[in-house]
Design a protein around this motif. Structure first.
Motif, PDB file in Angstrom:
ATOM      1  N   LEU A 189       0.824  -1.209   0.000  1.00  0.00           N
ATOM      2  CA  LEU A 189       0.000   0.000   0.000  1.00  0.00           C
ATOM      3  C   LEU A 189       0.861   1.263   0.000  1.00  0.00           C
ATOM      4  O   LEU A 189       0.512   2.264  -0.646  1.00  0.00           O
ATOM      5  N   TYR A 190       1.981   1.218   0.724  1.00  0.00           N
ATOM      6  CA  TYR A 190       2.869   2.382   0.735  1.00  0.00           C
ATOM      7  C   TYR A 190       3.424   2.666  -0.661  1.00  0.00           C
ATOM      8  O   TYR A 190       3.495   3.823  -1.085  1.00  0.00           O
TER       9      TYR A 190
ATOM     10  N   PRO B   3       5.759  15.822  -1.261  1.00  0.00           N
ATOM     11  CA  PRO B   3       6.717  15.305  -0.265  1.00  0.00           C
ATOM     12  C   PRO B   3       6.042  14.930   1.053  1.00  0.00           C
ATOM     13  O   PRO B   3       6.477  13.988   1.725  1.00  0.00           O
ATOM     14  N   VAL B   4       4.972  15.637   1.412  1.00  0.00           N
ATOM     15  CA  VAL B   4       4.252  15.322   2.655  1.00  0.00           C
ATOM     16  C   VAL B   4       3.619  13.938   2.561  1.00  0.00           C
ATOM     17  O   VAL B   4       3.680  13.142   3.511  1.00  0.00           O
ATOM     18  N   ILE B   5       3.025  13.614   1.421  1.00  0.00           N
ATOM     19  CA  ILE B   5       2.420  12.301   1.211  1.00  0.00           C
ATOM     20  C   ILE B   5       3.462  11.194   1.340  1.00  0.00           C
ATOM     21  O   ILE B   5       3.253  10.183   2.020  1.00  0.00           O
ATOM     22  N   LYS B   6       4.619  11.378   0.706  1.00  0.00           N
ATOM     23  CA  LYS B   6       5.648  10.337   0.686  1.00  0.00           C
ATOM     24  C   LYS B   6       6.204  10.054   2.083  1.00  0.00           C
ATOM     25  O   LYS B   6       6.536   8.900   2.401  1.00  0.00           O
ATOM     26  N   VAL B   7       6.317  11.078   2.898  1.00  0.00           N
ATOM     27  CA  VAL B   7       6.871  10.881   4.248  1.00  0.00           C
ATOM     28  C   VAL B   7       5.803  10.385   5.224  1.00  0.00           C
ATOM     29  O   VAL B   7       6.011   9.404   5.949  1.00  0.00           O
TER      30      VAL B   7
ATOM     31  N   SER C 135       3.114   8.789   4.754  1.00  0.00           N
ATOM     32  CA  SER C 135       2.618   7.439   4.451  1.00  0.00           C
ATOM     33  C   SER C 135       3.494   6.339   5.036  1.00  0.00           C
ATOM     34  O   SER C 135       3.102   5.162   5.048  1.00  0.00           O
ATOM     35  N   LEU C 136       4.680   6.701   5.527  1.00  0.00           N
ATOM     36  CA  LEU C 136       5.532   5.707   6.202  1.00  0.00           C
ATOM     37  C   LEU C 136       4.881   5.169   7.471  1.00  0.00           C
ATOM     38  O   LEU C 136       5.350   4.188   8.055  1.00  0.00           O
TER      39      LEU C 136
END
Length: 481
Positions: free
Chosen positions: A92-93, A114-118, A120-121
């Motif tokens: 899912l990530y 960039p907010v989504i990528k971080v 979502s961790l």
């Protein structure tokens, strides 16, 4: 093994302490951050959280619920579902990482990428944490969650505030949210004996997921449509409007999480022990509903009356647009507490199929309210949520007429005295607003008058939840003396 009354109350005590401490610290942190950061920065994180929260459902609900509900869950069961959850969370990530650009374009805001990528961790971390939580719930070891939540909330809160003061803006909220679940997972790893083993059983996975996928699907539908509201507001309006709406919901959610969250977390594993004894299941559900409504109704109604001075005092006047949202959602959450009690009974009885059917039945109603109100205003959306939650409550009560023999008439009879008493309390505290006192004095007077009226009325009416709480408090203090 059936949980004893003492272990259930101990669970309530530690789970409530965990909820209160964690939510109180989180509440204080959110107030400090809200005074430093702009509504727009809160709105950006809220937009991203729509997708993260929806994805988290897949790795935190069905798997853990299946482990809690199964009466004799083994080490093999835990390891099997851990591997399923972890692999699925990584999958899912990757999906949300690759779709970050599409999400940003949907909102017309490239700052989201960039907010989504971080943020979502959180998914793989939450996958690990959910299995830990299932272990703690099965063993009623809620003291472990208390300590881990306290440490995680304080540590992540300090980090978030420090970053905000250092002008990191939206990243203060991102790192606070990410490290909160990370710190809790690390602390629980040190506190509980459970460890994942390199073992897996396809047959056990099928058995567990036969129950778990229905709970997962029901929770997914509920969460998706709950977050759909934020998605639509963010799409048709702007990040600041979404921030005001979410900030208005934050205060009633704080109370709901502390009360309903505590009762649900502790009562579900306890109720699950009586899945074959419907009379006992009904008795405990009635007690759960009585306890929840006895606390929720006066707090929600009182908060709706005092929404303006609370906002001015804690958040400053820049957040005043959130007041009408807070007032509407306080009422909406009152209906939710009845729904939650009924849903826990259905889940504990093993009728996950009915949970899924209910969610499928309720969502067209929810969609109709959202789509008909979104073009009017954000406030219209909040008002529609009051009507929606009332209808959902009526739908959620219906199956228990047959499952545990607890029909509308009996449920209404159980909660009506508490509801009426909360209304009477409001009639006493509402005129205080016309005295034009400063915010602190108005809130203090609201609390004092409201508590006197409500508790006196509960004593005179001999409401069972009041005496239930008093008897357990008496036992608690005796046990600690």
């Amino acid at each position: 093994m059936v949980k004893s009354k003492a272990s259930i109350f101990s669970g309530f005590f530690w789970k409530f302490n965990e909820q209160i401490t964690g939510q109180l610290v989180s509440f204080i942190v959110s107030i400090v951050l809200a005074r430093i950061l702009a509504p727009k920065e809160y709105g950006i994180v809220a937009l991203v959280n729509v997708f993260v929260i929806i994805m988290e459902v897949f790795v935190t609900t069905g798997f853990s619920s299946a482990l809690i509900q199964k009466k004799n869950a083994t080490r093999l069961d835990f390891s099997t579902l851990f591997h399923c959850s972890l692999v699925f969370s990584i999958f899912l990530y990757i999906i949300i990482f690759l779709c970050s650009g599409l999400i940003a374009r949907f909102y017309h805001n490239d700052d989201l990428i960039p907010v989504i990528k971080v943020l979502s961790l959180r998914l793989p971390i939450s996958a690990f944490n959910s299995i830990q939580m299932a272990y703690v719930s099965r063993h009623m070891a809620f003291k472990k969650i208390f300590s881990s939540t306290t440490i995680a909330t304080v540590a992540s809160g300090v980090l978030g505030i420090a970053l905000a003061y250092m002008n990191f803006g939206v990243w203060a909220l991102v790192w606070q949210g990410l490290t909160s679940v990370l710190f809790q997972t690390l602390v629980l790893f040190l506190e509980i004996p459970w460890r994942p083993y390199f073992e897996f059983s396809i047959s056990e996975a099928k058995v567990l997921m036969n129950y778990g996928w229905k709970v997962l699907a029901a929770n997914f539908l509920g969460t998706f449509f709950l977050q759909f509201r934020s998605l639509i507001i963010g799409r048709f309006y702007n990040a600041a409007d979404l921030a005001y709406y979410n900030r208005g919901s934050r205060f009633p959610e704080l109370i709901s999480n502390n009360v309903d969250g505590t009762i649900s977390s502790v009562l579900f594993p306890a109720l699950s022990q009586y899945s074959d004894n419907l009379d006992k299941l009904k008795e405990m559900t009635r007690r759960s509903m009585g306890m929840s409504s006895f606390v929720i109704f006066p707090l929600m109604f009182g908060m709706a009356v005092a929404a303006k001075p609370i906002t001015i005092l804690l958040l400053t006047k820049k957040w005043l647009p959130s007041v009408p949202f807070m007032q509407c959602l306080c009422i909406a959450f009152c209906f939710s507490t009845i729904s939650n009690a009924n849903m826990q009974a259905l889940k504990a009885s093993g009728r996950s199929d009915v949970l899924l059917e209910l969610e499928i039945l309720k969502k067209p109603v929810y969609l109709a309210f959202i789509l008909s109100s979104i073009r009017i205003s954000v406030l219209a959306v909040a008002i529609s949520m009051v009507l929606n939650n009332f209808i959902e409550m009526l739908i959620d009560v219906l199956p228990n007429k047959w499952v545990i023999k607890y029909p509308y008439k009996e449920q209404f009879k159980d909660i009506f005295p508490t509801f009426l008493l909360a209304i009477i309390m409001v009639l006493f505290i509402y005129p205080i607003g016309f005295l034009h006192l400063n915010s602190i004095l108005e809130i203090i007077l609201d609390v004092i008058v409201g508590a006197i009226v409500y508790l006196s009325g509960a004593y005179l009416l001999k409401l069972q939840p009041l005496f239930y709480f008093l008897s357990y408090l008496k036992c608690l203090f005796k046990g600690r003396s």
